[in-house]
Design a protein around this motif. Structure first.
Motif, PDB file in Angstrom:
ATOM      1  N   ILE A  11      37.569  45.168 -88.802  1.00 45.93           N
ATOM      2  CA  ILE A  11      36.583  45.717 -89.729  1.00 45.93           C
ATOM      3  C   ILE A  11      35.547  44.638 -90.000  1.00 45.93           C
ATOM      4  O   ILE A  11      35.869  43.580 -90.544  1.00 45.93           O
ATOM      5  CB  ILE A  11      37.233  46.170 -91.045  1.00 45.93           C
ATOM      6  N   ALA A  12      34.320  44.854 -89.607  1.00 42.77           N
ATOM      7  CA  ALA A  12      33.278  43.848 -89.744  1.00 42.77           C
ATOM      8  C   ALA A  12      32.567  43.924 -91.086  1.00 42.77           C
ATOM      9  O   ALA A  12      31.806  43.022 -91.428  1.00 42.77           O
ATOM     10  CB  ALA A  12      32.256  43.984 -88.609  1.00 42.77           C
ATOM     11  N   LYS A  13      32.797  44.989 -91.831  1.00 45.20           N
ATOM     12  CA  LYS A  13      32.151  45.119 -93.136  1.00 45.20           C
ATOM     13  C   LYS A  13      32.974  46.063 -93.997  1.00 45.20           C
ATOM     14  O   LYS A  13      33.728  46.904 -93.498  1.00 45.20           O
ATOM     15  CB  LYS A  13      30.734  45.647 -92.985  1.00 45.20           C
ATOM     16  N   ILE A  14      32.840  45.919 -95.305  1.00 41.39           N
ATOM     17  CA  ILE A  14      33.484  46.851 -96.218  1.00 41.39           C
ATOM     18  C   ILE A  14      32.782  48.190 -96.096  1.00 41.39           C
ATOM     19  O   ILE A  14      31.553  48.258 -96.200  1.00 41.39           O
ATOM     20  CB  ILE A  14      33.403  46.336 -97.664  1.00 41.39           C
ATOM     21  N   PRO A  15      33.514  49.287 -95.837  1.00 44.40           N
ATOM     22  CA  PRO A  15      32.863  50.583 -95.641  1.00 44.40           C
ATOM     23  C   PRO A  15      31.938  50.968 -96.791  1.00 44.40           C
ATOM     24  O   PRO A  15      32.244  50.720 -97.957  1.00 44.40           O
ATOM     25  CB  PRO A  15      34.055  51.551 -95.538  1.00 44.40           C
ATOM     26  N   HIS A  16      30.821  51.549 -96.449  1.00 47.38           N
ATOM     27  CA  HIS A  16      29.836  51.994 -97.435  1.00 47.38           C
ATOM     28  C   HIS A  16      30.452  53.054 -98.356  1.00 47.38           C
ATOM     29  O   HIS A  16      31.247  53.877 -97.917  1.00 47.38           O
ATOM     30  CB  HIS A  16      28.623  52.562 -96.697  1.00 47.38           C
ATOM     31  N   LEU A  17      30.117  52.979 -99.614  1.00 47.23           N
ATOM     32  CA  LEU A  17      30.599  53.924-100.624  1.00 47.23           C
ATOM     33  C   LEU A  17      32.115  53.878-100.806  1.00 47.23           C
ATOM     34  O   LEU A  17      32.725  54.862-101.224  1.00 47.23           O
ATOM     35  CB  LEU A  17      30.163  55.350-100.275  1.00 47.23           C
ATOM     36  N   MET A  18      32.724  52.737-100.503  1.00 45.14           N
ATOM     37  CA  MET A  18      34.163  52.578-100.677  1.00 45.14           C
ATOM     38  C   MET A  18      34.597  52.909-102.108  1.00 45.14           C
ATOM     39  O   MET A  18      35.588  53.606-102.341  1.00 45.14           O
ATOM     40  CB  MET A  18      34.569  51.141-100.334  1.00 45.14           C
ATOM     41  N   PHE A  19      33.826  52.432-103.074  1.00 46.84           N
ATOM     42  CA  PHE A  19      34.241  52.583-104.465  1.00 46.84           C
ATOM     43  C   PHE A  19      33.792  53.915-105.075  1.00 46.84           C
ATOM     44  O   PHE A  19      34.251  54.280-106.153  1.00 46.84           O
ATOM     45  CB  PHE A  19      33.727  51.401-105.279  1.00 46.84           C
ATOM     46  N   ASP A  20      32.925  54.645-104.379  1.00 43.72           N
ATOM     47  CA  ASP A  20      32.657  56.021-104.777  1.00 43.72           C
ATOM     48  C   ASP A  20      33.813  56.920-104.361  1.00 43.72           C
ATOM     49  O   ASP A  20      34.183  57.862-105.067  1.00 43.72           O
ATOM     50  CB  ASP A  20      31.358  56.521-104.132  1.00 43.72           C
ATOM     51  N   THR A  21      34.390  56.609-103.209  1.00 43.35           N
ATOM     52  CA  THR A  21      35.514  57.407-102.726  1.00 43.35           C
ATOM     53  C   THR A  21      36.783  57.096-103.512  1.00 43.35           C
ATOM     54  O   THR A  21      37.575  57.995-103.798  1.00 43.35           O
ATOM     55  CB  THR A  21      35.751  57.121-101.229  1.00 43.35           C
ATOM     56  N   PHE A  22      36.966  55.822-103.861  1.00 43.11           N
ATOM     57  CA  PHE A  22      38.157  55.401-104.609  1.00 43.11           C
ATOM     58  C   PHE A  22      37.734  54.816-105.953  1.00 43.11           C
ATOM     59  O   PHE A  22      37.744  53.596-106.142  1.00 43.11           O
ATOM     60  CB  PHE A  22      38.958  54.370-103.810  1.00 43.11           C
ATOM     61  N   PRO A  23      37.346  55.645-106.894  1.00 40.16           N
ATOM     62  CA  PRO A  23      36.813  55.153-108.172  1.00 40.16           C
ATOM     63  C   PRO A  23      37.851  54.418-109.023  1.00 40.16           C
ATOM     64  O   PRO A  23      37.481  53.645-109.907  1.00 40.16           O
ATOM     65  CB  PRO A  23      36.340  56.431-108.867  1.00 40.16           C
TER      66      PRO A  23
ATOM     67  N   LEU B  77      35.622  40.656 -91.093  1.00 40.12           N
ATOM     68  CA  LEU B  77      34.484  40.705 -92.008  1.00 40.12           C
ATOM     69  C   LEU B  77      33.560  39.516 -91.782  1.00 40.12           C
ATOM     70  O   LEU B  77      33.995  38.368 -91.820  1.00 40.12           O
ATOM     71  CB  LEU B  77      34.965  40.695 -93.459  1.00 40.12           C
ATOM     72  N   ASP B  78      32.298  39.791 -91.584  1.00 37.58           N
ATOM     73  CA  ASP B  78      31.349  38.695 -91.392  1.00 37.58           C
ATOM     74  C   ASP B  78      30.094  38.836 -92.250  1.00 37.58           C
ATOM     75  O   ASP B  78      29.211  37.979 -92.183  1.00 37.58           O
ATOM     76  CB  ASP B  78      30.959  38.567 -89.919  1.00 37.58           C
ATOM     77  N   THR B  79      30.021  39.898 -93.049  1.00 40.62           N
ATOM     78  CA  THR B  79      28.819  40.078 -93.851  1.00 40.62           C
ATOM     79  C   THR B  79      29.093  41.023 -95.010  1.00 40.62           C
ATOM     80  O   THR B  79      30.043  41.814 -94.992  1.00 40.62           O
ATOM     81  CB  THR B  79      27.669  40.633 -92.990  1.00 40.62           C
ATOM     82  N   PHE B  80      28.244  40.916 -96.038  1.00 41.71           N
ATOM     83  CA  PHE B  80      28.222  41.871 -97.136  1.00 41.71           C
ATOM     84  C   PHE B  80      26.943  42.686 -97.032  1.00 41.71           C
ATOM     85  O   PHE B  80      25.932  42.218 -96.514  1.00 41.71           O
ATOM     86  CB  PHE B  80      28.227  41.152 -98.494  1.00 41.71           C
ATOM     87  N   GLU B  81      26.996  43.926 -97.535  1.00 35.51           N
ATOM     88  CA  GLU B  81      25.807  44.777 -97.562  1.00 35.51           C
ATOM     89  C   GLU B  81      25.527  45.201 -98.996  1.00 35.51           C
ATOM     90  O   GLU B  81      26.418  45.656 -99.706  1.00 35.51           O
ATOM     91  CB  GLU B  81      26.008  46.023 -96.688  1.00 35.51           C
ATOM     92  N   LYS B  82      24.311  45.027 -99.446  1.00 33.53           N
ATOM     93  CA  LYS B  82      23.942  45.452-100.802  1.00 33.53           C
ATOM     94  C   LYS B  82      23.634  46.945-100.801  1.00 33.53           C
ATOM     95  O   LYS B  82      23.032  47.452 -99.838  1.00 33.53           O
ATOM     96  CB  LYS B  82      22.720  44.670-101.270  1.00 33.53           C
ATOM     97  N   PRO B  83      24.007  47.652-101.878  1.00 39.13           N
ATOM     98  CA  PRO B  83      24.858  47.215-102.987  1.00 39.13           C
ATOM     99  C   PRO B  83      26.319  47.394-102.618  1.00 39.13           C
ATOM    100  O   PRO B  83      26.819  48.521-102.576  1.00 39.13           O
ATOM    101  CB  PRO B  83      24.447  48.132-104.124  1.00 39.13           C
ATOM    102  N   GLN B  84      27.006  46.290-102.328  1.00 39.96           N
ATOM    103  CA  GLN B  84      28.363  46.363-101.788  1.00 39.96           C
ATOM    104  C   GLN B  84      29.391  46.825-102.812  1.00 39.96           C
ATOM    105  O   GLN B  84      30.322  47.564-102.482  1.00 39.96           O
ATOM    106  CB  GLN B  84      28.771  44.992-101.251  1.00 39.96           C
TER     107      GLN B  84
END
Length: 471
Positions: free
Chosen positions: A74-86, A98-105
């Motif tokens: 997994i090269a990045k934390i999936p987008h909307l991870m915390f919307d799916t798992f509130p 993991l090699d990068t963060f994406e805003k708004p992570q």
């Protein structure tokens, strides 16, 4: 519990393998069921390319408190991870890619309390990246590729108590990098390339109680850096090559500075537990207020025979380690003041015999380690019968090979006087006993020499690393 409707939909931009099958060609919509790789919140074998567009479930999944990805590409934390798992409170993505963060992570991550991202390939912590993770208390970023941090790298982490940046490539830290972490208790900076820290860097971290600076490149340490931390429990500066160390704290529970090639140690104020083993000390540490020290480890230092009564001020000692200190004799009154001593280690020295009366004051002793010495068999029998066994004190048996010794007393190797017959040889052959004693002495000398060479090699390797960096 994972719900059946949970799925990941990926638009693949490159061919990747997931769950043993080949992904569709570029541009095609691909769907994989995440529960095929997850059980009770633990996911393995999940492969997500950094160019994949990840869409989690369209509807939030409640009551999922923990999510762990292990050995997944997994090269990045999936987008909307915390919307799916509130309700997510713990996210662990270690040994991934993991090699990068994406805003708004971390938008929507207000319930997240623990985040473990160690053993990945992160090179940077962008400014304000943790906005949204307002309640994060534990953050582990150890063993990544971090070289630089910013003053706002940890902005918004007002509740953070534990931060690990160990095993990265940090060479310097900006003055305000930790200023927003007012509740920080435990900070681990071990295994980086730090040579100095700016004064005032910890002035806002008044709750800091544990700090690990081991295995960096400090040549000096300034107690002034931690002058405002009144409840400091642990300071570890091991593995930093420095000739002298001076500590000055109103109260420090434990100070660890082993493997530093130290020649001199001075401690002002109160330190209860001091570990300075494997250095180059010729004298025990100078501690004016030694009556507060409960544990002292000065093993693997070339102290030799201790002169006078160096422990007379250490009246509260409960643990004392004098192993591998090139000691051949112990003065009769050496432990006269140590009435509270519970553990004593004098192993791996060259001690032949002692005054049995020197143990009279050790009324509280429970553990006594004295193997790997050059004990006289007659004295050893006396020591065992009148002190060790009589008080039911725990000890450790010897590992010396039988062919190198005359005899054993309850598992401890010993030798007879040269003018007495060896129990392991014929009655007229006394030369073997002398040879065994000489072999034992040579063994101890070789061990001490090897330890000294190892220290020198460590110093040379560090110098080579510094030269490579300059080149």
């Amino acid at each position: 519990m994972w719900q059946p409707q949970l799925l990941l939909t990926l638009v693949a931009c490159s061919v990747i393998v997931c769950g043993g099958s080949v992904a569709p060609s570029a541009g095609q919509l691909r769907r994989i069921w995440l529960q095929d790789h997850c059980n009770a919140g633990i996911c393995t074998g999940v492969e997500i390319s950094r160019n994949d567009y990840v869409i989690l479930s369209q509807a939030p999944i409640a009551k999922q408190l923990m999510l762990t990805f292990i050995n997944s590409s997994i090269a990045k934390i999936p987008h909307l991870m915390f919307d799916t798992f509130p309700d997510l409170q713990l996210l662990r993505m270690e040994n991934c890619s993991l090699d990068t963060f994406e805003k708004p992570q971390f938008e929507g991550a207000s319930n997240l309390m623990s985040l473990f991202l160690g053993y990945n390939r992160l090179k940077d912590i962008p400014k304000n990246i943790f906005l949204g993770a307002d309640n994060l208390a534990t953050l582990h970023l150890q063993n990544n590729l971090l070289k630089v941090l910013h003053n706002l790298s940890f902005h918004a982490l007002k509740e953070l108590k534990e931060l690990s940046l160990a095993g990265n490539q940090l060479e310097q830290l900006p003055l305000g990098v930790f200023s927003g972490l007012r509740k920080l208790v435990d900070l681990n900076l071990a295994g980086n390339r730090l040579q100095a820290l700016p004064r005032g860097i910890f002035d806002k971290n008044l709750n800091l109680t544990r700090i690990n600076l081991a295995e960096n490149r400090f040549v000096t340490f300034e107690s002034e850096l931690l002058k405002l931390q009144s409840h400091l429990m642990l300071l570890d500066i091991s593995g930093n090559i420095m000739p002298e160390l001076t500590l000055n704290f109103s109260l420090l529970e434990q100070a660890v500075a082993h493997s530093c090639d130290l020649r001199r140690v001075t401690v002002y104020g109160i330190v209860k537990d001091l570990d300075v083993h494997n250095n180059s000390l010729l004298d025990i540490p100078h501690i004016p207020v030694a009556s507060n020290v409960t544990s002292l480890d000065i093993s693997q230092n070339p102290l030799g025979n201790l002169q006078g009564n160096p422990f007379r001020r250490f009246t509260a000692l409960m643990r004392l380690n004098l192993s591998s200190t090139n000691t051949q004799e112990l003065a009769e009154g050496l432990f006269k003041k140590q009435t509270q001593l519970q553990m004593l280690d004098i192993s791996a020295n060259g001690i032949y015999s002692l005054k049995i009366t020197m143990f009279d004051s050790l009324k509280a002793l429970q553990y006594f380690y004295f193997q790997q010495n050059n004990w006289n068999c007659d004295f050893l029998q006396l020591l065992m019968s009148s002190f060790v066994k009589r008080r039911d004190i725990s000890f450790m048996e010897d590992i010396t090979a039988p062919e190198l010794v005359d005899d054993y007393v309850d598992g401890i190797a010993c030798w007879y006087e040269s003018n007495k017959p060896s129990k392991k040889c014929d009655g007229g052959s006394t030369g073997n006993s002398d040879s065994a004693l000489e072999l034992s002495i040579v063994r101890n000398e070789i061990k001490a020499f090897t330890e000294l060479v190892e220290k020198k090699f460590i110093k040379v390797y560090r110098m080579l690393d510094e030269m490579k960096l300059k080149l």
